[in-house]
Design an enzyme around this catalytic site. Structure first.
Site, PDB file in Angstrom:
ATOM      1  N   ARG A  70       0.835  -1.189   0.000  1.00 59.15           N
ATOM      2  CA  ARG A  70       0.000   0.000   0.000  1.00 59.15           C
ATOM      3  C   ARG A  70       0.879   1.252   0.000  1.00 59.15           C
ATOM      4  O   ARG A  70       2.001   1.230   0.479  1.00 59.15           O
ATOM      5  CB  ARG A  70      -0.934   0.011   1.217  1.00 59.15           C
ATOM      6  CG  ARG A  70      -2.135  -0.897   1.051  1.00 59.15           C
ATOM      7  CD  ARG A  70      -3.082  -0.842   2.226  1.00 59.15           C
ATOM      8  NE  ARG A  70      -2.502  -1.460   3.409  1.00 59.15           N
ATOM      9  CZ  ARG A  70      -1.976  -0.810   4.423  1.00 59.15           C
ATOM     10  NH1 ARG A  70      -1.965   0.515   4.437  1.00 59.15           N
ATOM     11  NH2 ARG A  70      -1.459  -1.459   5.440  1.00 59.15           N
ATOM     12  N   TYR A 198      -1.412  -3.620  -6.804  1.00 58.85           N
ATOM     13  CA  TYR A 198      -1.239  -4.300  -5.518  1.00 58.85           C
ATOM     14  C   TYR A 198      -2.555  -4.337  -4.720  1.00 58.85           C
ATOM     15  O   TYR A 198      -3.295  -3.344  -4.656  1.00 58.85           O
ATOM     16  CB  TYR A 198      -0.144  -3.610  -4.676  1.00 58.85           C
ATOM     17  CG  TYR A 198      -0.152  -4.152  -3.268  1.00 58.85           C
ATOM     18  CD1 TYR A 198       0.372  -5.421  -3.009  1.00 58.85           C
ATOM     19  CD2 TYR A 198      -0.768  -3.467  -2.230  1.00 58.85           C
ATOM     20  CE1 TYR A 198       0.296  -5.960  -1.729  1.00 58.85           C
ATOM     21  CE2 TYR A 198      -0.844  -3.999  -0.960  1.00 58.85           C
ATOM     22  CZ  TYR A 198      -0.311  -5.246  -0.719  1.00 58.85           C
ATOM     23  OH  TYR A 198      -0.399  -5.793   0.532  1.00 58.85           O
ATOM     24  N   LYS A 207      -9.732  -2.617   1.450  1.00 54.59           N
ATOM     25  CA  LYS A 207      -9.515  -1.462   2.316  1.00 54.59           C
ATOM     26  C   LYS A 207     -10.301  -0.236   1.844  1.00 54.59           C
ATOM     27  O   LYS A 207     -10.808   0.534   2.660  1.00 54.59           O
ATOM     28  CB  LYS A 207      -8.033  -1.123   2.401  1.00 54.59           C
ATOM     29  CG  LYS A 207      -7.157  -2.297   2.831  1.00 54.59           C
ATOM     30  CD  LYS A 207      -7.514  -2.801   4.198  1.00 54.59           C
ATOM     31  CE  LYS A 207      -6.887  -4.132   4.456  1.00 54.59           C
ATOM     32  NZ  LYS A 207      -6.099  -4.289   5.628  1.00 54.59           N
ATOM     33  N   HIS A 227     -10.990  -2.766  11.305  1.00 60.65           N
ATOM     34  CA  HIS A 227      -9.867  -3.565  10.801  1.00 60.65           C
ATOM     35  C   HIS A 227      -9.607  -4.698  11.795  1.00 60.65           C
ATOM     36  O   HIS A 227      -8.615  -4.681  12.532  1.00 60.65           O
ATOM     37  CB  HIS A 227      -8.646  -2.643  10.679  1.00 60.65           C
ATOM     38  CG  HIS A 227      -7.496  -3.225   9.937  1.00 60.65           C
ATOM     39  ND1 HIS A 227      -6.202  -2.803  10.124  1.00 60.65           N
ATOM     40  CD2 HIS A 227      -7.427  -4.190   8.999  1.00 60.65           C
ATOM     41  CE1 HIS A 227      -5.390  -3.482   9.332  1.00 60.65           C
ATOM     42  NE2 HIS A 227      -6.107  -4.333   8.641  1.00 60.65           N
ATOM     43  N   SER A 249      -1.703  -4.090   9.963  1.00 58.75           N
ATOM     44  CA  SER A 249      -1.343  -5.037   8.913  1.00 58.75           C
ATOM     45  C   SER A 249      -0.047  -5.758   9.280  1.00 58.75           C
ATOM     46  O   SER A 249       0.885  -5.141   9.816  1.00 58.75           O
ATOM     47  CB  SER A 249      -1.121  -4.297   7.596  1.00 58.75           C
ATOM     48  OG  SER A 249      -2.277  -3.572   7.257  1.00 58.75           O
ATOM     49  N   CYS A 251       0.606  -8.052  11.537  1.00 59.82           N
ATOM     50  CA  CYS A 251       0.874  -8.277  12.970  1.00 59.82           C
ATOM     51  C   CYS A 251       0.208  -9.556  13.462  1.00 59.82           C
ATOM     52  O   CYS A 251      -0.071  -9.699  14.662  1.00 59.82           O
ATOM     53  CB  CYS A 251       0.403  -7.099  13.801  1.00 59.82           C
ATOM     54  SG  CYS A 251       1.420  -5.620  13.586  1.00 59.82           S
ATOM     55  N   ASP A 278      -9.505 -10.076   8.686  1.00 57.44           N
ATOM     56  CA  ASP A 278      -9.023  -8.719   8.405  1.00 57.44           C
ATOM     57  C   ASP A 278     -10.063  -7.627   8.655  1.00 57.44           C
ATOM     58  O   ASP A 278      -9.699  -6.552   9.106  1.00 57.44           O
ATOM     59  CB  ASP A 278      -8.547  -8.643   6.949  1.00 57.44           C
ATOM     60  CG  ASP A 278      -7.698  -7.414   6.660  1.00 57.44           C
ATOM     61  OD1 ASP A 278      -6.889  -7.037   7.517  1.00 57.44           O
ATOM     62  OD2 ASP A 278      -7.849  -6.826   5.571  1.00 57.44           O
ATOM     63  N   ARG A 367       2.161 -12.177  -0.752  1.00 55.37           N
ATOM     64  CA  ARG A 367       0.802 -12.470  -0.287  1.00 55.37           C
ATOM     65  C   ARG A 367       0.246 -13.736  -0.921  1.00 55.37           C
ATOM     66  O   ARG A 367       0.689 -14.156  -1.995  1.00 55.37           O
ATOM     67  CB  ARG A 367      -0.122 -11.306  -0.678  1.00 55.37           C
ATOM     68  CG  ARG A 367       0.233  -9.985  -0.001  1.00 55.37           C
ATOM     69  CD  ARG A 367      -0.460  -9.858   1.315  1.00 55.37           C
ATOM     70  NE  ARG A 367       0.013  -8.719   2.110  1.00 55.37           N
ATOM     71  CZ  ARG A 367      -0.648  -8.278   3.172  1.00 55.37           C
ATOM     72  NH1 ARG A 367      -1.775  -8.845   3.556  1.00 55.37           N
ATOM     73  NH2 ARG A 367      -0.164  -7.285   3.877  1.00 55.37           N
TER      74      ARG A 367
HETATM   75  O1  SAT Z   1      -2.772  -4.774   1.084  1.00 55.66           O
HETATM   76  S1  SAT Z   1      -3.855  -4.839   2.020  1.00 55.66           S
HETATM   77  O2  SAT Z   1      -4.152  -3.510   2.492  1.00 55.66           O
HETATM   78  O3  SAT Z   1      -5.019  -5.418   1.378  1.00 55.66           O
HETATM   79  C1  SAT Z   1      -3.429  -5.839   3.343  1.00 55.66           C
HETATM   80  C2  SAT Z   1      -3.026  -5.047   4.514  1.00 55.66           C
HETATM   81  O4  SAT Z   1      -2.070  -4.272   4.432  1.00 55.66           O
HETATM   82  O5  SAT Z   1      -3.676  -5.167   5.579  1.00 55.66           O
HETATM   83 MN    MN Z   2      -5.392  -5.603   6.981  1.00 50.22          MN
END
Ligand code: SAT
Ligand code: MN
Length: 582
Positions: A70, A198, A207, A227, A249, A251, A278, A367
């Site tokens: 991100r 991405y 998100k 989240h 993210s 963690c 998530d 990922r």
């Molecule tokens: O890339 S995402 O935002 O979908 C995953 C994350 O960073 O929590």
């Molecule tokens: Mn996330």
């Protein structure tokens, strides 16, 4: 093809006039469509088939090396009034934002196919679910959206019934970081994203919709878009309780959502069920409790660190029908990443012969994308239209010092302060420096679509007559000793902490009052079968008064950044904390 909804057809026409694609494809979400798209991407080299014997139906996607996470500095919330976006967001005036990004979209789909992707966030027949349509020129995005959401005809029928939907326009553009923006227009329920393929930047249901736009809608409509993972804990008596937990993210949300109980627990019949890893949408039910759905239908998890001892459930779901992004590959075409504990990389994430001198074989933010139905701990409760009742809310960050293993808030507003004060070390999920402690309230710093002051007031507003709110806790799995080793084993053993949390909800476990909240005494935790150094346990459960004095002042300063909108009640909680410590 088109829809029964004139405004949807008109929007598709308008986008096509701007982006000028070669053709338009309305996605129906069928298996035949997925097979055709996969064949196309294999032909174009967007996807590489992995070993069909060990990983049937699995593919590897290698992204542009400059497009792996991100990009918070290029992500904007464009409200009419700047104050509404708050200091927690980058802001541009809507007119200017549209003009800047539309200039990039102008003609950008020449020679490409424009895909219309109708999707539903949440079970199709859930009153809590909300729908959107993403227009994209990326078949990779379409393939990911199919795993991550309820995508296709069923979603389109619901959109036609609802009459409204969130609009998301996406193009990979030239994948040039200098021509990249992720823009949100909450007042128009619109998202525009250009120049990245991405996940968090391009899978707009995740998100962008389910957090930034949904948090805005949730405030207006009286619910919460968070989240958070959602996990069900089944006790030996067969009762299942649900916990929602917010972590930044990378963690460990995915690991916690699908943990395997320690042996001593398994023997007694404890089980863990995964509802989501998530995102959590919660609404007050007629019984006064908060009921939650997972708006997603799949997992977009971090591969590195996922191994047989850290997350066996995840490994078991990744041997079929998964898309891997930026992992490494073994000589016989299997996916590979650091932490897998077996095999060896032949090619790194960029497709080069593996050379440790080039850094890790898999990108640290590599990922996997997989349907949640692949997961051994998947539960049909994830499809329940009314969601699951939440017994406890947990806030957690990655903190090498100070924050104890677990602390219970005294009441709801103290719990809101715990969430608002959260801080965590940054990770590879966003571009920028890794390992720096920053405030990340409710793990929503990158995702709250409006002013944090208003957001905290919205949280506080749930404490009304008749509400049976979840108890609130703070956890920290990441405490380290002086020599750098972790003090707590984490992973499956985190169930020991979750058990204490659930027992506290039932008034069935001891705790001691401290200035920062309620902490377990060492013998309040079930440590059966765990060899933990008593000194480490003391450190995990101690309150470092000097450290907390400094922290409480830092929390006050942090809250004051959101003046004048920070709620007085929250400031009063923070002042009370500072005073009891001084
Ligand atoms: O890339 S995402 O935002 O979908 C995953 C994350 O960073 O929590
Ligand atoms: Mn996330």
């Amino acid at each position: 093809m088109s829809s029964q909804l004139p405004e949807l057809n008109a929007w598709v026409d308008q986008v096509a006039a701007l982006t000028r694609p070669e053709r338009i494809h309305w996605c129906d979400g069928s298996d035949a469509e997925e097979q055709a798209l996969t064949a196309l991407m294999r032909e174009r080299g967007d996807l590489l088939a992995l070993n069909p014997d060990s990983h049937p139906g699995c593919h590897l996607h290698r992204s542009d090396p400059e497009d792996v996470a991100r990009v918070e500095h290029l992500t904007f919330v464009c409200t009419r009034r700047r104050e509404d976006a708050g200091p927690n967001n980058h802001w541009l005036a809507p007119d200017e934002a549209h003009a800047r990004i539309d200039a990039l979209f102008d003609g950008c789909m020449a020679g490409r196919t424009l895909y219309v992707v109708p999707y539903c966030m949440g079970p199709i027949d859930s009153p809590l679910a909300r729908c959107g349509v993403e227009i994209t020129d990326s078949p990779y995005v379409v393939a990911n959206m199919r795993k991550m959401t309820r995508m296709g005809d069923a979603a389109l029928r619901r959109i036609e019934r609802d009459g409204g939907f969130v609009r998301g326009l996406h193009s990979t553009g030239e994948l040039d970081p200098g021509r990249r923006f992720i823009m949100h227009f909450p007042e128009e329920l619109t998202i525009k994203s250009y120049g990245s393929g991405y996940g968090g930047n391009a899978l707009l249901g995740k998100k962008c919709h389910a957090l930034r736009i949904a948090s805005w809608q949730a405030r207006q409509e009286g619910w919460l878009a968070e989240h958070m993972l959602i996990v069900g804990i089944e006790r030996p008596d067969g009762q299942t309780r649900y916990i929602a937990a917010a972590f930044p993210s990378a963690c460990g949300k995915t690991n916690l959502a699908m943990l395997i109980p320690p042996e001593a627990y398994r023997e007694r019949g404890w089980k863990v069920w995964t509802v989501g890893d998530d995102i959590c949408w919660m609404q007050r039910g007629s019984d006064g409790r908060l009921w939650a759905i997972n708006p997603e239908a799949g997992f977009f998890g971090v591969a590195p660190g996922t191994g047989p001892s850290t997350n066996p459930n995840a490994l078991a779901m990744l041997d079929r029908d998964a898309i891997f992004t930026n992992v490494a590959m073994t000589a016989d075409g299997q996916p590979w990443w650091e932490g897998l504990e077996e095999g060896a990389p032949a090619l790194d994430w960029q497709g080069r012969a593996y050379d440790p001198g080039n850094g890790p074989a898999a990108h640290p933010n590599a990922r996997f994308t997989v349907s949640m139905r692949n997961c051994p701990s998947y539960t049909a409760a994830a499809e329940h239209p009314h969601g699951v009742p939440i017994s406890a809310i947990v806030f957690g960050g990655r903190r090498r010092s100070l924050v104890p293993l677990v602390t219970q808030a005294r009441d709801w507003s103290h719990g809101v302060l715990m969430g608002a004060a959260m801080a965590s070390e940054t990770t590879a999920a966003a571009t920028g420096q890794v390992g720096v402690v920053r405030r990340d309230p409710m793990a929503m710093k990158p995702f709250c679509g409006y002013h944090f002051g208003d957001y905290w007031a919205h949280w506080l507003s749930f404490d009304t007559e008749g509400a049976r709110l979840p108890a609130v806790f703070q956890v920290n799995w990441f405490r380290r000793a002086e020599d750098g080793r972790f003090l707590w084993p984490g992973f499956g053993d985190n169930l020991r902490v979750l058990e204490w949390i659930l027992r506290r909800c039932d008034d069935d476990a001891g705790a001691r009052q401290t200035p920062i909240g309620l902490l377990p005494n060492a013998d309040d935790l079930n440590l059966d079968g765990l060899a933990l150094d008593p000194a480490d346990l003391d450190a995990l459960l101690a309150v470092d008064a000097d450290g907390w004095r400094v922290e409480s002042q830092a929390v006050l300063a942090h809250l004051e950044e959101y003046a004048p909108r920070v709620p007085a009640e929250l400031l009063a909680q923070a002042r009370r904390l500072a005073e009891t410590l001084s």
